[in-house]
Design an enzyme around this catalytic site. Structure first.
Site, PDB file in Angstrom:
ATOM      1  CG  ASN A  88      -1.896  -1.158   1.193  1.00  0.00           C
ATOM      2  OD1 ASN A  88      -2.096  -1.774   0.155  1.00  0.00           O
ATOM      3  ND2 ASN A  88      -2.495  -1.469   2.332  1.00  0.00           N
ATOM      4  CG  HIS A 105       3.918  -1.644  -4.603  1.00  0.00           C
ATOM      5  ND1 HIS A 105       2.740  -2.324  -4.811  1.00  0.00           N
ATOM      6  CD2 HIS A 105       4.894  -2.488  -4.988  1.00  0.00           C
ATOM      7  CE1 HIS A 105       3.005  -3.541  -5.294  1.00  0.00           C
ATOM      8  NE2 HIS A 105       4.306  -3.666  -5.397  1.00  0.00           N
TER       9      HIS A 105
HETATM   10  P1  OAD Z   1      -6.166  -6.131  -4.955  1.00  0.00           P
HETATM   11  O1  OAD Z   1      -7.266  -5.185  -5.237  1.00  0.00           O
HETATM   12  O2  OAD Z   1      -5.595  -6.885  -6.096  1.00  0.00           O
HETATM   13  O3  OAD Z   1      -6.650  -7.207  -3.882  1.00  0.00           O
HETATM   14  C1  OAD Z   1      -7.375  -6.810  -2.748  1.00  0.00           C
HETATM   15  C2  OAD Z   1      -7.542  -8.009  -1.849  1.00  0.00           C
HETATM   16  O4  OAD Z   1      -8.139  -7.585  -0.653  1.00  0.00           O
HETATM   17  C3  OAD Z   1      -8.436  -9.120  -2.421  1.00  0.00           C
HETATM   18  O5  OAD Z   1      -7.836 -10.373  -2.159  1.00  0.00           O
HETATM   19  C4  OAD Z   1      -9.751  -8.977  -1.627  1.00  0.00           C
HETATM   20  O6  OAD Z   1     -10.368 -10.240  -1.402  1.00  0.00           O
HETATM   21  C5  OAD Z   1      -9.214  -8.418  -0.319  1.00  0.00           C
HETATM   22  N1  OAD Z   1     -10.188  -7.582   0.418  1.00  0.00           N
HETATM   23  C6  OAD Z   1     -11.069  -6.672  -0.044  1.00  0.00           C
HETATM   24  N2  OAD Z   1     -11.748  -6.083   0.953  1.00  0.00           N
HETATM   25  C7  OAD Z   1     -11.259  -6.644   2.109  1.00  0.00           C
HETATM   26  C8  OAD Z   1     -11.551  -6.490   3.494  1.00  0.00           C
HETATM   27  N3  OAD Z   1     -12.463  -5.608   3.932  1.00  0.00           N
HETATM   28  N4  OAD Z   1     -10.875  -7.240   4.378  1.00  0.00           N
HETATM   29  C9  OAD Z   1      -9.936  -8.134   3.960  1.00  0.00           C
HETATM   30  N5  OAD Z   1      -9.623  -8.339   2.676  1.00  0.00           N
HETATM   31  C10 OAD Z   1     -10.272  -7.602   1.764  1.00  0.00           C
HETATM   32  O7  OAD Z   1      -5.034  -5.303  -4.172  1.00  0.00           O
HETATM   33  P2  OAD Z   1      -3.515  -5.679  -3.901  1.00  0.00           P
HETATM   34  O8  OAD Z   1      -3.330  -7.155  -3.855  1.00  0.00           O
HETATM   35  O9  OAD Z   1      -3.048  -4.897  -2.756  1.00  0.00           O
HETATM   36  O10 OAD Z   1       0.280  -1.803  -7.357  1.00  0.00           O
HETATM   37  O11 OAD Z   1      -2.820  -5.115  -5.215  1.00  0.00           O
HETATM   38  C11 OAD Z   1      -1.429  -5.226  -5.355  1.00  0.00           C
HETATM   39  C12 OAD Z   1      -0.904  -4.121  -6.211  1.00  0.00           C
HETATM   40  O12 OAD Z   1      -1.617  -4.054  -7.445  1.00  0.00           O
HETATM   41  C13 OAD Z   1      -1.086  -2.725  -5.648  1.00  0.00           C
HETATM   42  O13 OAD Z   1      -0.080  -2.381  -4.736  1.00  0.00           O
HETATM   43  C14 OAD Z   1      -1.064  -1.858  -6.862  1.00  0.00           C
HETATM   44  C15 OAD Z   1      -1.967  -2.678  -7.728  1.00  0.00           C
HETATM   45  O14 OAD Z   1      -1.910  -2.523  -9.068  1.00  0.00           O
HETATM   46  C16 OAD Z   1       0.693  -0.766  -8.122  1.00  0.00           C
HETATM   47  O15 OAD Z   1      -0.022   0.173  -8.421  1.00  0.00           O
HETATM   48  C17 OAD Z   1       2.124  -0.866  -8.575  1.00  0.00           C
END
Ligand code: OAD
Ligand code: ZN
Length: 236
Positions: A88, A105
């Protein structure tokens, strides 16, 4: 015991910050290629600044939630090494009181100069007309990592994961490398592996335990169990 926690957008979702790949997430509203790559920034810096200005404003008005606070409490009470690795760009872990945080990131709250690489506190609104306070050139960008760029602290992170006894992954879909490989790395080096997510991620099968639910519920419960010693061990 050495603990490493990996977090993603899901941990900040209940603070009102959008995730990327969930239904209605940021990547369904914006084109990733246009707002999160160096090529997109060269084509249209104004659009990229707009995207990050909006996210920065959202972040500044958001508050850390119970999951962030629970991890800060765990760090404060845990006797041993403790590291949060986050994908994040928000600062909610730090504002909840976490001290040992690596933002792989980058940071939404900082600006960086594309010419001299110096960085400084980002103003509320960044534009392509803004000047670098050090070299005075017009080359300000958000101090975040875009697709195609190197993530930060990778060797430090991997070293910590190799030494971890417990690795927990919270609120990430594990679709972006290299963070998506950390769970396997932890497992290969003998750590207990736990995932906490709303829905299973791309690497759930690598986790010893997968706890599904909103972070503000499952993380405080998990931390409480860990601190009271009531966590099931891999051998139980
Ligand atoms: P994602 O949007 O890909 O994944 C979000 C995750 O959080 C999913 O597995 C959901 O199931 C979970 N989720 C959603 N709401 C939730 C809640 N209330 N409690 C628990 N879990 C929840 O986001 P990231 O995996 O963080 O990079 O994405 C990784 C990277 O992709 C980011 O840092 C960004 C993005 O593109 C860049 O911009 C370089
Ligand atoms: Zn400069």
């Amino acid at each position: 015991m050495n603990i490493v926690i990996l977090t993603g957008a899901g941990i900040s979702a209940e603070s009102g910050l959008g995730t990327f790949r969930d239904e209605g997430g940021l990547w369904s509203q914006y084109d990733l290629e246009e707002v999160a790559t160096p090529e997109g920034f060269s084509r249209n810096p104004g659009l990229v600044h707009e995207f990050y200005n909006l996210r920065r404003a959202n972040c500044r008005s958001a508050q850390p939630n119970a999951a962030h606070f629970a991890l800060a409490e765990l760090e404060a009470k845990h006797d041993g090494n403790f590291l949060i690795v986050t994908q994040n760009v928000d600062d909610l872990h730090q504002r909840a009181g976490s001290r040992n945080v690596l933002q792989m990131h980058g940071e939404l709250d900082k600006a960086r100069c594309i010419y001299c690489s110096s960085n400084w506190a980002a103003p509320d609104v960044m534009t392509s007309q803004g000047r670098c306070p050090k070299c005075w050139s017009r080359g300000c960008r958000p101090d975040v990592v875009w697709f195609g760029e190197q993530v930060r602290f990778l060797s430090e992170i991997e070293a910590a994961i190799r030494k971890a006894d417990l690795f927990a992954m919270i609120g990430t879909s594990a679709q972006v490398s290299p963070a998506s490989e950390f769970m396997q790395l932890a497992r290969d080096h003998g750590a207990d592996t736990v995932e906490m997510n709303l829905e299973p991620s791309a690497v759930s099968m690598t986790a010893r335990e997968v706890i599904l639910g909103p972070a503000t519920e499952v993380v405080p419960r998990w931390v409480e169990a860990l601190l009271s010693g009531h966590r099931a061990s891999p051998n139980e």
